[in-house]
Design a protein around this motif. Sequence first.
Motif, PDB file in Angstrom:
ATOM      1  N   LEU A   1       0.822  -1.216   0.000  1.00 40.52           N
ATOM      2  CA  LEU A   1       0.000   0.000   0.000  1.00 40.52           C
ATOM      3  C   LEU A   1       0.852   1.260   0.000  1.00 40.52           C
ATOM      4  CD1 LEU A   1      -3.163  -0.107   0.093  1.00 40.52           C
ATOM      5  CD2 LEU A   1      -2.059  -2.229   0.718  1.00 40.52           C
TER       6      LEU A   1
ATOM      7  N   THR B   1       0.831   3.929  -3.001  1.00 43.34           N
ATOM      8  CA  THR B   1       0.431   5.300  -2.686  1.00 43.34           C
ATOM      9  C   THR B   1       1.478   6.299  -3.165  1.00 43.34           C
ATOM     10  OG1 THR B   1      -0.866   4.525  -0.824  1.00 43.34           O
ATOM     11  CG2 THR B   1      -0.235   6.841  -0.798  1.00 43.34           C
ATOM     12  N   VAL B   2       2.748   5.985  -2.932  1.00 40.86           N
ATOM     13  CA  VAL B   2       3.801   6.885  -3.416  1.00 40.86           C
ATOM     14  C   VAL B   2       3.778   6.930  -4.941  1.00 40.86           C
ATOM     15  CG1 VAL B   2       6.297   7.181  -3.593  1.00 40.86           C
ATOM     16  CG2 VAL B   2       5.248   6.710  -1.370  1.00 40.86           C
TER      17      VAL B   2
ATOM     18  N   GLU C   1       1.072   9.330  -6.116  1.00 39.80           N
ATOM     19  CA  GLU C   1       1.199  10.776  -5.894  1.00 39.80           C
ATOM     20  C   GLU C   1       2.439  11.367  -6.557  1.00 39.80           C
ATOM     21  OE1 GLU C   1      -1.427  12.237  -4.208  1.00 39.80           O
ATOM     22  OE2 GLU C   1      -2.195  10.181  -4.159  1.00 39.80           O
ATOM     23  N   TYR C   2       3.522  10.601  -6.590  1.00 39.39           N
ATOM     24  CA  TYR C   2       4.809  11.177  -6.999  1.00 39.39           C
ATOM     25  C   TYR C   2       5.214  10.692  -8.380  1.00 39.39           C
ATOM     26  CZ  TYR C   2       6.020  13.237  -2.451  1.00 39.39           C
ATOM     27  OH  TYR C   2       6.066  14.012  -1.323  1.00 39.39           O
TER      28      TYR C   2
ATOM     29  N   ASP D   1      10.486  15.005  -6.352  1.00 34.75           N
ATOM     30  CA  ASP D   1       9.578  14.648  -5.260  1.00 34.75           C
ATOM     31  C   ASP D   1      10.303  13.900  -4.132  1.00 34.75           C
ATOM     32  OD1 ASP D   1       7.405  15.657  -6.688  1.00 34.75           O
ATOM     33  OD2 ASP D   1       7.048  13.743  -7.692  1.00 34.75           O
TER      34      ASP D   1
ATOM     35  N   LEU E   1       7.380   7.969   4.880  1.00 33.98           N
ATOM     36  CA  LEU E   1       5.992   7.946   5.359  1.00 33.98           C
ATOM     37  C   LEU E   1       5.866   6.900   6.454  1.00 33.98           C
ATOM     38  CD1 LEU E   1       4.149   7.983   1.917  1.00 33.98           C
ATOM     39  CD2 LEU E   1       4.580   9.930   3.431  1.00 33.98           C
TER      40      LEU E   1
END
Lengths: 583, 583
Positions: free
Chosen positions: A115, A119-120, A123-124, A129, A134
């Motif tokens: 996950l 998720t990274v 977004e990135y 970035d 996290l």
Amino acid sequence: MITRMSSLFLRTLREDPADAEVPSHRLLVRAGYVRRVAPGGYTWLPLGLRVLRNIEAVVREEMGAIGAQEIQFPALLPKEPYEATGRWTEYGDSVFRLKDRKGADYLLGPTHEELFTLTVKGEYSSYKDYPVILYQIQTKYRDEARPRAGILRGREFVMKDSYSFDLDDAGLARSYQLHRDAYIKIFDRLGLDYVIVAAMSGAMGGSASEEFLAVAPTGEDTYVRSTESDYAANVEAVTTPAPPPQPLDGRPEAQVHHTPNTPTIETLVDFLNHEADLGRVFTAADTLKNVMVKVRQPGQTEWRLLGVGVPGDREVDMKRLEASLEPAEVSLLDDADFAAHPFLVKGYIGPGALAANGVRYVVDPRVVPGTAWVTGADKVDHHVVDLLCGRDFTPDGTIEAAEVREGDPSPDGRGTLVAARGIEIGHIFQLGRKYTDAFEVDALGPDAKPVRITMGSYGVGVSRLVAAIAEQHHDELGLVWPRAVAPADVHVVIAGKDDAVAEGGERIAAELSARGVRVLLDDRKATPGVKFADAELVGVPTIVVVGRGLAKGVVEIKDRRTGDREEVPVDDVIEHLVTLVGR
Amino acid sequence: MITRMSSLFLRTLREDPADAEVPSHRLLVRAGYVRRVAPGGYTWLPLGLRVLRNIEAVVREEMGAIGAQEIQFPALLPKEPYEATGRWTEYGDSVFRLKDRKGADYLLGPTHEELFTLTVKGEYSSYKDYPVILYQIQTKYRDEARPRAGILRGREFVMKDSYSFDLDDAGLARSYQLHRDAYIKIFDRLGLDYVIVAAMSGAMGGSASEEFLAVAPTGEDTYVRSTESDYAANVEAVTTPAPPPQPLDGRPEAQVHHTPNTPTIETLVDFLNHEADLGRVFTAADTLKNVMVKVRQPGQTEWRLLGVGVPGDREVDMKRLEASLEPAEVSLLDDADFAAHPFLVKGYIGPGALAANGVRYVVDPRVVPGTAWVTGADKVDHHVVDLLCGRDFTPDGTIEAAEVREGDPSPDGRGTLVAARGIEIGHIFQLGRKYTDAFEVDALGPDAKPVRITMGSYGVGVSRLVAAIAEQHHDELGLVWPRAVAPADVHVVIAGKDDAVAEGGERIAAELSARGVRVLLDDRKATPGVKFADAELVGVPTIVVVGRGLAKGVVEIKDRRTGDREEVPVDDVIEHLVTLVGR
């Protein structure tokens, strides 16, 4: 803040719970911190929840200090990401699985690599970035075969897990070091006695890895440490120092001997020393034991043979062997395997037949060129003596498979190894690109070319820490919390039925509270004896007894850990305590 | 604290997510607060998690203020307690169930009544122990058939659930009132526009119950409110004012009329006014419609007939009927049922045949003694006129089953009802002894006799509140958080590439942070246009623009909600903002 024992949802127990195996479990239940709901499932009662939250706050502060950003994933996770990395099947029975009303597969997250990675990726996209760290502090689930020791090994537990995402190995090394330093600060603040041990990677794949173990005789993890340096490692991670190679020239020829009925090292050595008349004394360490296993790579169906040669005075440690061969599966040969490979002469296997039949053969690091061995001659009742490594046989490589023993030299060259036990409280791990490869997580570099991101994975067992601290901080009377995690700063005991005593206790509690001191006030209608016993059991570090002395203008301050008592004039007690607890 | 946009794990989106039906969902995704992982499963990104935590802190403070004590249960719960209360089966598909590796049954807790009850039973035994209020803020699970609207109706969500345990009904009423007052404080502090509506008990059994609904056209819950008072209620909970009874003496006799082809109210009224020549005008409200249902009590297999009489101008609202009959099951009759009971003449059913055949008959509260009705004569094509309640038939009771309509008089006698929609954010509920009966939770009274404990149950939808607040606090540009929950106090935008501008922004951020103001600092390399758009979208209540004005010694302060801008001398800006944000 004042917490009144008269209304606190707390009932201490005089008896140990029947299922308690370790002190932390026994005392956390007796002192009313936790209650069992199911195997490996516990309820946090008010005082327990406070300790847990205090630990979370320390973890959160130190994670924030290294720039880590907190997020929170669901615990109920869809199957697909875990299928993409193969972990849906790899986890086997150790994960809780379920279906929703539509029949879709879910699991209760044991760790969240997939996950975080997705998720990274979501977004990135640019190298600008990165890096990013996290983390979450989250309830996790593992269907342990043997949940034990209360909250030490639960099936539902709280973990801090963080992940670093870097553009290159140097970045990963920095993120790893940031976490290592943060963990040292966290565990120091929590008052823990711990060691940092070199660790193998476990099922997660990757390279550099260390574990933080709280020193405890009740711990599940065995590790070794040096008698003379700060070297410490998991047994699986101990490396064997290789002796210098020896010359091959001018050494005796290898000779096959008839050694009837010597299928074991013990019978062999006995025969050589008493029957063979070779003019030398042999020990088990002079023999080379060849253990046959079969190995299956992940995703493959075929098992391949592997010969493992270790000095005859040592057993093969299957856990070390498995760790060395991860992520492959390993199994000893059974009779059918021997029958299928008649060149394997049980009890008399030597490097010769393996080489002749194309079987991979790996040896203990002590088996260096120029070392001479007594080993099997691939013929029943026969061994070969003076078989010289590098002349008569050439292994395909070395392997860490032999057992580690107390007294072995420390790999850092200083002192010898001794065994100890600990509780795993933290794990830091250079995960590398396993997950970014699985999900193709690239950053667009300054040259517009994609750069594959590299990851680190870092965990702290937050709820387990409550138990680990309790294991290290208790005595025969009860818990003895370090200040940083104690459920209160001061335990004020009203010891006496006198109105003046009650009023004195109330006034001291109120004044302390006004100064920011967290007070546990025993305002119950109970005997001083009951109150003192509960105060020892509950384990707030400073106990203030307001009793008969009040008439003379003094109260007693007791240090829970040392047992030291001190009479303090009632007029000075607030300043004294505020200073003592550091509020 | 300063949070830098240059490193914050936040990427805003220009496009609405495809699955977003409501503004809160759309904006929370676009502004980077949450991300979807699975149907009804969301990840909280850094800003979202902050808002969630801010709400939790408010809830925790107000719960603490009423003496509630926080504990925490596992989410993974064994089947047995839920089997004891029957909820293991009652929940049906709406609960997530799973088995552990040994095959034992578990569920993911949707609510924790059983566990709270058992825990109190485990610790407490004397009347002196009570009352007690316990709560948790916990992740809960429900396998919703239609998870929707982002975090408004998720399958994994955060709830505050508390339970009160009292010795008697007066105590329960006090605990209920404490919660009611606390909830008012919570929702006021969170800046919500809400109504408190009378509610039915739902599946949990019990008596007094109110819901807190955030007013929102996107809400799933329909309620009615008075045009002239603060009366508000769920449609299921609306009570019908009964008119005064009328005299029975001197009223016309009931007369059966041949009314061919009049099986519906419409055909009947039409016949009466145009064919029957009775010298009067009839409306649908003059007729009594008898709807037949069958009812099965929990745990029983037998269905029993029930006749429901409502004025003919209203339909039976099955939800209201079901709520009135809870916990029994209700179903309309099918053809087989009519065939099995030939005395039921479809379209012409009257009270007579029901009474004669021992079928229970309940009526709308408007059917009081002395009211005269046109209704079925239990014979095809025949109705009876002037059938007088209390003379010609006597119902077995009244029931709230007729539909509620806009324009109906408000039950409190002031104004009329209008319909509105809301989001359920809180629920308080006098549960009574359902669970303490199931688990036999008694306190030993002062007379050594056992007293059965009575419970209240109180919930706040903590994660749903994030969405509910967003539903009420946004505009076309983005979110507009109330101060109490905003992810930062001040959003400082560095608007310009000038070094002096960047330094000015940094200095202001640092000075604010030193004064305890939480600053979101946009220090990115991006155009002012991008930064302003993101600031509007993210919704921090106060935006400080450090730009060209700095050369003249001023910065701009913008109120996100009103859009008002104000130039403030840079020397005054810190004091100005500290005062504004109330730090």
